[in-house]
Design a protein around this motif. Structure first.
Motif, mmCIF file in Angstrom:
data_model
loop_
_atom_site.group_PDB
_atom_site.id
_atom_site.type_symbol
_atom_site.label_atom_id
_atom_site.label_comp_id
_atom_site.label_asym_id
_atom_site.label_seq_id
_atom_site.Cartn_x
_atom_site.Cartn_y
_atom_site.Cartn_z
ATOM 1 N N GLN A 175 -8.819 -0.407 -1.330
ATOM 2 C CA GLN A 175 -7.588 -0.637 -0.572
ATOM 3 C C GLN A 175 -6.746 0.639 -0.509
ATOM 4 O OE1 GLN A 175 -8.837 -2.574 -2.926
ATOM 5 N NE2 GLN A 175 -8.889 -4.683 -2.169
ATOM 6 N N ASN A 176 -6.715 1.382 -1.624
ATOM 7 C CA ASN A 176 -5.958 2.628 -1.648
ATOM 8 C C ASN A 176 -6.565 3.637 -0.675
ATOM 9 O OD1 ASN A 176 -3.970 4.462 -2.519
ATOM 10 N ND2 ASN A 176 -5.391 5.369 -3.980
ATOM 11 N N SER A 177 -7.880 3.728 -0.647
ATOM 12 C CA SER A 177 -8.557 4.642 0.286
ATOM 13 C C SER A 177 -8.281 4.257 1.734
ATOM 14 C CB SER A 177 -10.063 4.643 0.038
ATOM 15 O OG SER A 177 -10.348 5.232 -1.197
ATOM 16 N N ALA A 178 -8.322 2.965 2.018
ATOM 17 C CA ALA A 178 -8.037 2.498 3.379
ATOM 18 C C ALA A 178 -6.605 2.845 3.783
ATOM 19 C CB ALA A 178 -8.267 0.997 3.484
ATOM 20 N N ARG A 227 7.738 5.437 8.832
ATOM 21 C CA ARG A 227 7.314 4.711 10.043
ATOM 22 C C ARG A 227 5.859 4.282 9.938
ATOM 23 N NH1 ARG A 227 7.845 7.138 15.415
ATOM 24 N NH2 ARG A 227 7.464 5.001 16.040
ATOM 25 N N ALA A 228 5.003 5.165 9.440
ATOM 26 C CA ALA A 228 3.582 4.823 9.330
ATOM 27 C C ALA A 228 3.392 3.632 8.396
ATOM 28 C CB ALA A 228 2.776 6.026 8.841
ATOM 29 N N GLN A 275 -1.116 -3.634 7.694
ATOM 30 C CA GLN A 275 -2.193 -4.414 7.082
ATOM 31 C C GLN A 275 -2.727 -3.724 5.831
ATOM 32 O OE1 GLN A 275 -3.193 -7.575 7.943
ATOM 33 N NE2 GLN A 275 -4.177 -7.365 5.956
ATOM 34 N N GLU A 276 -2.910 -2.408 5.898
ATOM 35 C CA GLU A 276 -3.414 -1.652 4.743
ATOM 36 C C GLU A 276 -2.416 -1.690 3.587
ATOM 37 O OE1 GLU A 276 -3.499 -0.688 7.872
ATOM 38 O OE2 GLU A 276 -5.520 0.007 8.331
ATOM 39 N N VAL A 277 -1.121 -1.569 3.912
ATOM 40 C CA VAL A 277 -0.083 -1.643 2.881
ATOM 41 C C VAL A 277 -0.096 -3.021 2.226
ATOM 42 C CG1 VAL A 277 2.417 -1.651 2.478
ATOM 43 C CG2 VAL A 277 1.406 0.129 3.893
#
Length: 120
Positions: free
Chosen positions: A74-77, A43-44, A51-53
């Protein structure tokens, strides 16, 4: 067939398919530690951190083999967003309720979720 065997073979209204009581809300360890977190993760990723994905996927596509080095930001976000949701107690409870509802439907009907979805 003995009387005990006949009684155990008869359907129990609380356990119609021999899969457990549909109204039982107790959770096994594997449900608490594996199955509910899987719902949370899915779900997350799909609903809350879209947007992060998308940013991470775009970076990975653009970087190919160098993605480990170039997509750290991007991975950290993405990990920060997912961690926020994993630690949110209201979200965790929401996912627990979703899991219990799915389990109850399975125990009531005897039909797994993937097959229920296909027949609709």
């Amino acid at each position: 067939m003995s009387l005990d065997q006949q009684q155990s073979a008869a359907p129990n209204p609380r356990n119609p398919h021999g899969l457990g009581d549909p109204n039982d809300t107790t959770l096994r360890k594997v449900e608490r530690e594996v199955l509910i977190p899987k719902i949370m993760r899915d779900r997350a990723r799909a609903e809350l951190c879209t947007q992060e994905v998308a940013d991470f996927e775009e970076c990975c596509k653009a970087s190919s083999i160098f993605m480990v080095a170039t997509c750290r930001k991007q991975n950290s976000a993405l990990m920060d967003c997912l961690s926020r949701w994993y630690q949110n107690e209201a979200f965790k409870e929401e996912c627990r309720v979703i899991y219990l509802k799915e389990r109850s439907e399975y125990r009531s009907t005897g039909i797994p979720k993937k097959h229920r979805v296909e027949k609709i």
